[in-house]
Design an enzyme around this catalytic site. Structure first.
Site, PDB file in Angstrom:
ATOM      1  N   GLU A 288      -2.067 -13.414 -73.660  1.00 37.73           N
ATOM      2  CA  GLU A 288      -1.401 -12.397 -74.463  1.00 37.73           C
ATOM      3  C   GLU A 288      -2.205 -11.106 -74.559  1.00 37.73           C
ATOM      4  OE1 GLU A 288      -0.179 -14.267 -78.146  1.00 37.73           O
ATOM      5  OE2 GLU A 288       1.376 -15.401 -77.111  1.00 37.73           O
TER       6      GLU A 288
ATOM      7  N   GLU B   4       3.354 -20.940 -73.181  1.00 42.47           N
ATOM      8  CA  GLU B   4       3.529 -21.392 -74.557  1.00 42.47           C
ATOM      9  C   GLU B   4       5.010 -21.299 -74.905  1.00 42.47           C
ATOM     10  OE1 GLU B   4       1.135 -19.281 -77.393  1.00 42.47           O
ATOM     11  OE2 GLU B   4      -0.685 -19.412 -76.176  1.00 42.47           O
TER      12      GLU B   4
END
Length: 584
Positions: free
Chosen positions: A195, A314
């Protein structure tokens, strides 16, 4: 998508100690098993794998389905057990493999184990622990994805204003990781950064900086030789967000690298209001469904259709399940979300990695916290299951019992009937079916509610031609009753007689109709962040954050929405540090 977890499960803390030991010969000590492994980076003693990796990246990533995240562990700050998980053991991976997972993602935060100054050395003891954990997973026949995790927001995010130092530290870190793992089997994948984000930068600058990091990562790993020459390398979009523009940016980087062993990664936590239950997003409705179908269509069209595999590094929701708090996402709505996610991933050809910070698998007992919930996840890997518009039918105690209707969502299956335990209900007498409209008769509901005690009186199963049955609770209720109360901004609760009902959401407005609370962009406040039910304690808790955000001496009307459809209003006024609550 921003990487948000509940604070109890995913705490961010300030910098801890900085390790500055010179990285020389790394000896891996069997911390939990008592096993001693060979020196890291020694080609004579690579980790063994039971898996023959397909030559093509597409086939290899497909073979990794399904995947699981070792969340809040080696990525915890500052140490492995800092966020509540026990130390990793070999038995954990034995369990994960036995439950049907074919790969694991092992997030690692290196920050507190790497010198913050040149030569940015990673602590040898920590590196050897990481390698031990990786090798345990590889030895179980699992693919492994190893990454740089919370470093993304701890120091990599400063790249716009501290470019050279961040770049030097990033490069030094990956040089050491690549050297340590260069002779591991091809079942080990590297992911450049989790991220990624950049502070105080324009969108164009962020795109350029991520391209620079991904390109540097690629160059460093490939130049380290050994198994790294052809290892699968996983590259993220900005924030791991699956928007079209950001995936286009990543596609451009991959095209420039001309490497057939690249994998794209994004994350998916659903439509935000549904994912955290805010802004009225209580149901997995058409808007939430479209958000999912559109996201997976973009992944497929941008990457998979072009021959580039996608690893959904995820997935889940941002706030459910969370065993430390009441369910913010209603269980049936969450099951529908997870069921469709498995299906959409299969249609799109995307490999999925469940984010598990300790919410699904209890790392201490190695048992699923909610086996029935996990059964829905596991089933979604291979088939579809029928669902319905709700998993609850509410029967009001103080009113005559009437027939009630649910809408079935067969999802390509065929409805086979209703059961209560081993007893099959009788069509025509207990229920009728018109198209997908399933109606429970008044006679059946009268029998099922029995003595009409508040709460769940019976549970039915709607069974379909394949997949899992859909459970429907028959619930006796009356509208909840709230009482007056006083307290402080640090501690205030609304006395509540739930009378069988279940809290769905809460609206908060001032007298002029404007929104009240910390989420001032919507009247519907966030479940467990602004308010939280306590069913056993007979109360609704209003959080200090919510109360602290209220204007002094400005009455606020709270409207509590319950899953039966009942709504109850309540009024609170904050004056300095005191709070007064009045029932309507």
């Amino acid at each position: 998508m921003k990487d948000i977890r509940h604070p109890a499960l995913h705490r961010h803390r300030g910098p801890g100690r900085l390790a500055a030991l010179l990285l020389t010969l790394l000896v891996v000590v069997g911390l939990s098993s008592g096993t001693t492994m060979a020196a890291a980076g020694n080609p004579a003693h690579p980790a063994r794998s039971k898996v023959r990796v397909p030559a093509s990246a597409m086939d290899a990533v497909a073979a990794m389905q399904p995947s699981w995240n070792l969340g809040n562990t080696l990525d915890a700050i500052p140490d492995e057990t800092s966020w509540g998980n026990p130390p990793v053991t070999k038995a954990l991976f034995d369990t994960v493999r036995a439950q049907g997972f074919r790969s694991v993602r092992i997030p690692v935060t290196w920050t507190d184990h790497q010198s913050a100054t040149a030569p940015y050395t990673i602590d040898a003891t920590f590196m050897s622990r990481v390698r031990q954990v990786v090798d345990w997973a590889l030895a179980d026949g699992l693919y492994v994805v190893l990454n740089v995790h919370h470093d993304s927001w701890q120091w990599i995010a400063d790249m716009p204003t501290d470019h050279d130092k961040v770049r030097a530290r990033f490069d030094a870190g990956w040089s050491q990781i690549a050297t340590t793992f260069r002779d591991e089997p091809r079942t080990l994948l590297f992911e450049s950064v989790n991220e990624p984000q950049f502070n105080n930068a324009t969108d164009a600058q962020k795109t350029q900086l991520l391209d620079e990091l991904n390109t540097s990562f690629h160059t460093i790993v490939r130049a380290s030789g050994g198994g790294n020459a052809s290892r699968l390398l996983v590259l993220p979009t900005l924030g791991c967000t699956p928007s079209q523009a950001l995936m286009n940016d990543l596609s451009a980087t991959m095209g420039k690298l001309h490497d057939p062993n690249l994998v794209a990664t994004v994350h998916y936590y659903g439509w935000y209001p549904f994912s955290v239950n805010i802004a009225g997003g209580t149901r997995y409705d058409a808007t939430a469904q479209k958000d999912m179908t559109d996201a997976f269509a973009r992944m497929h069209d941008t990457f998979v259709a072009q021959g580039i595999p996608v690893y959904l590094g995820e997935y889940g929701t941002l706030s459910w399940p969370d065993y430390t708090h009441p369910d913010s996402v209603e269980r049936g709505e969450g099951l529908k979300y997870l069921e469709q996610l498995g299906y959409q991933a299969r249609v799109a050809g995307v490999t999925t990695a469940l984010w598990d910070p300790f919410s699904y698998l209890n790392r201490s007992t190695l048992q699923w916290r909610d086996p029935a919930l996990f059964a829905w996840i596991r089933s979604s890997w291979t088939t579809r299951s029928g669902t319905a518009s709700s998993d609850k039918v509410f029967v009001r105690k103080s009113s005559p019992i009437t027939a009630q209707t649910l809408t079935l969502n067969p999802n390509g299956t065929t409805f086979r009937g209703l059961w209560q335990g081993s007893t099959r209900l009788v069509a025509g007498r207990d229920y009728t079916l018109s198209g997908n409209q399933l109606t429970l008769t008044a006679a059946a509901l009268t029998r099922l509610t029995g003595d009409h005690a508040y709460g769940v009186d019976a549970t039915l199963q709607a069974r379909f031609s394949r997949g899992l049955p859909w459970n429907v609770d028959i619930v006796t209720y009356d509208p909840p009753v709230l009482s007056n109360a006083t307290g402080t901004t640090a501690s205030f609760t609304v006395p509540t007689q739930y009378r069988g009902d279940v809290l769905a959401t809460m609206e908060a407005t001032y007298a002029d109709g404007s929104n009240a609370g910390q989420a001032d962009w919507t009247p519907y406040q966030e479940f467990n962040r602004a308010f939280s039910p306590d069913y056993s304690g007979g109360r609704i808790n209003l959080t200090p954050d919510f109360l602290g955000a209220l204007h002094d001496d400005a009455p606020v009307t709270l409207t509590f929405h319950f899953w039966s459809g009942a709504t109850v209003t309540y009024h609170v006024t904050k004056s300095a540090g005191s709070v007064t609550g009045t029932a309507s």
